[in-house]
Write a protein that holds these residues in place. Structure first.
Motif, PDB file in Angstrom:
ATOM      1  N   MET A 271       0.819  -1.224   0.000  1.00 26.37           N
ATOM      2  CA  MET A 271       0.000   0.000   0.000  1.00 26.37           C
ATOM      3  C   MET A 271       0.849   1.268   0.000  1.00 26.37           C
ATOM      4  O   MET A 271       0.365   2.331  -0.369  1.00 26.37           O
ATOM      5  N   ALA A 272       2.118   1.178   0.357  1.00 30.43           N
ATOM      6  CA  ALA A 272       2.996   2.351   0.362  1.00 30.43           C
ATOM      7  C   ALA A 272       3.626   2.604  -1.017  1.00 30.43           C
ATOM      8  O   ALA A 272       4.297   3.604  -1.207  1.00 30.43           O
TER       9      ALA A 272
ATOM     10  N   ARG B 230      -2.105  -8.919   0.381  1.00 32.54           N
ATOM     11  CA  ARG B 230      -1.095  -9.988   0.581  1.00 32.54           C
ATOM     12  C   ARG B 230       0.173  -9.416   1.199  1.00 32.54           C
ATOM     13  O   ARG B 230       0.713  -9.971   2.145  1.00 32.54           O
ATOM     14  N   TYR B 231       0.642  -8.308   0.659  1.00 30.74           N
ATOM     15  CA  TYR B 231       1.848  -7.694   1.206  1.00 30.74           C
ATOM     16  C   TYR B 231       1.622  -7.304   2.664  1.00 30.74           C
ATOM     17  O   TYR B 231       2.479  -7.547   3.519  1.00 30.74           O
ATOM     18  N   PHE B 232       0.480  -6.721   2.956  1.00 30.29           N
ATOM     19  CA  PHE B 232       0.178  -6.276   4.312  1.00 30.29           C
ATOM     20  C   PHE B 232       0.212  -7.441   5.293  1.00 30.29           C
ATOM     21  O   PHE B 232       0.768  -7.317   6.386  1.00 30.29           O
ATOM     22  N   TYR B 233      -0.366  -8.560   4.933  1.00 27.95           N
ATOM     23  CA  TYR B 233      -0.419  -9.681   5.868  1.00 27.95           C
ATOM     24  C   TYR B 233       0.900 -10.439   5.974  1.00 27.95           C
ATOM     25  O   TYR B 233       1.152 -11.085   6.981  1.00 27.95           O
TER      26      TYR B 233
ATOM     27  N   TYR C 144      -1.152   0.002   9.276  1.00 32.07           N
ATOM     28  CA  TYR C 144      -2.352  -0.308  10.056  1.00 32.07           C
ATOM     29  C   TYR C 144      -3.455  -0.770   9.119  1.00 32.07           C
ATOM     30  O   TYR C 144      -3.515  -0.347   7.959  1.00 32.07           O
ATOM     31  N   LYS C 145      -4.360  -1.599   9.639  1.00 32.12           N
ATOM     32  CA  LYS C 145      -5.456  -2.100   8.811  1.00 32.12           C
ATOM     33  C   LYS C 145      -6.296  -0.964   8.242  1.00 32.12           C
ATOM     34  O   LYS C 145      -6.677  -1.004   7.070  1.00 32.12           O
ATOM     35  N   ILE C 146      -6.584   0.031   9.039  1.00 32.58           N
ATOM     36  CA  ILE C 146      -7.397   1.142   8.543  1.00 32.58           C
ATOM     37  C   ILE C 146      -6.685   1.853   7.396  1.00 32.58           C
ATOM     38  O   ILE C 146      -7.316   2.288   6.428  1.00 32.58           O
TER      39      ILE C 146
END
Length: 177
Positions: free
Chosen positions: A93-94, A134-137, A144-146
């Motif tokens: 997301m970044a 996928r990357y986040f998990y 953060y999830k939000i």
């Protein structure tokens, strides 16, 4: 339609060249690992092969418009692959690579079809959601999830806003002819 697909392929050669410059600059400045540089060159090779094959095939005199539509779909899928690869390898997301999803949406406009443009936006949305999530998990300490869900929502909406604006432009241009 074959001339439009040839032009689209030529524009993709520009994308391939820009991607090569990006890889060279990132590697020259030591911004990324050797592993990632190697993976980027692999992606470059795939893009170059796909673009070259589409360009060569589009130069033929095939009378079936579905043939040329299929070539555009191949380029669009390659573009989605590049954008997805960029998002994942540039921290989910970044990633600034999310902007690359605009390329397949715009490329699909060659088909002069609302379904193609919005279908491409939907494919981009699905690819982005799957990749960012996928990357986040896998790397859960990087946000953060939000933040994940709001970023996904914003960019997904952006894909469809771009598709809407593009369709308005395409349909207005076709009415003038």
């Amino acid at each position: 339609m074959n001339k439009d697909v040839v032009k689209l392929a030529k524009a993709h050669f520009g994308l391939v060249a820009a991607y090569a410059i990006f890889i060279l600059a990132s590697d020259a400045w030591g911004l990324v690992t050797r592993q990632l540089t190697s993976e980027r060159w692999l992606m470059f090779g795939v893009l170059l092969v796909v673009t070259t094959v589409v360009w060569l095939l589009a130069r033929g005199n095939i009378k079936n418009p579905r043939y040329y539509q299929a070539l555009v779909v191949v380029l669009v899928l390659a573009d989605i692959g590049l954008a997805t690869f960029a998002v994942y390898t540039e921290r989910g997301m970044a990633s600034r690579g999310v902007a690359l999803y605009a390329i397949p949406i715009v490329a699909s406009a060659v088909l002069l079809s609302r379904t193609a443009i919005f279908g491409t936006a939907a494919l981009c949305t699905a690819a982005y959601i799957m990749t960012a999530t996928r990357y986040f998990y896998i790397y859960f300490n990087e946000g953060y999830k939000i933040e994940l869900y709001s970023t996904i929502g914003l960019y997904s909406a952006g894909f469809f806003i771009l598709a809407t604006m593009l369709w308005i432009s395409v349909s207005a241009a076709s009415r003038k002819h």
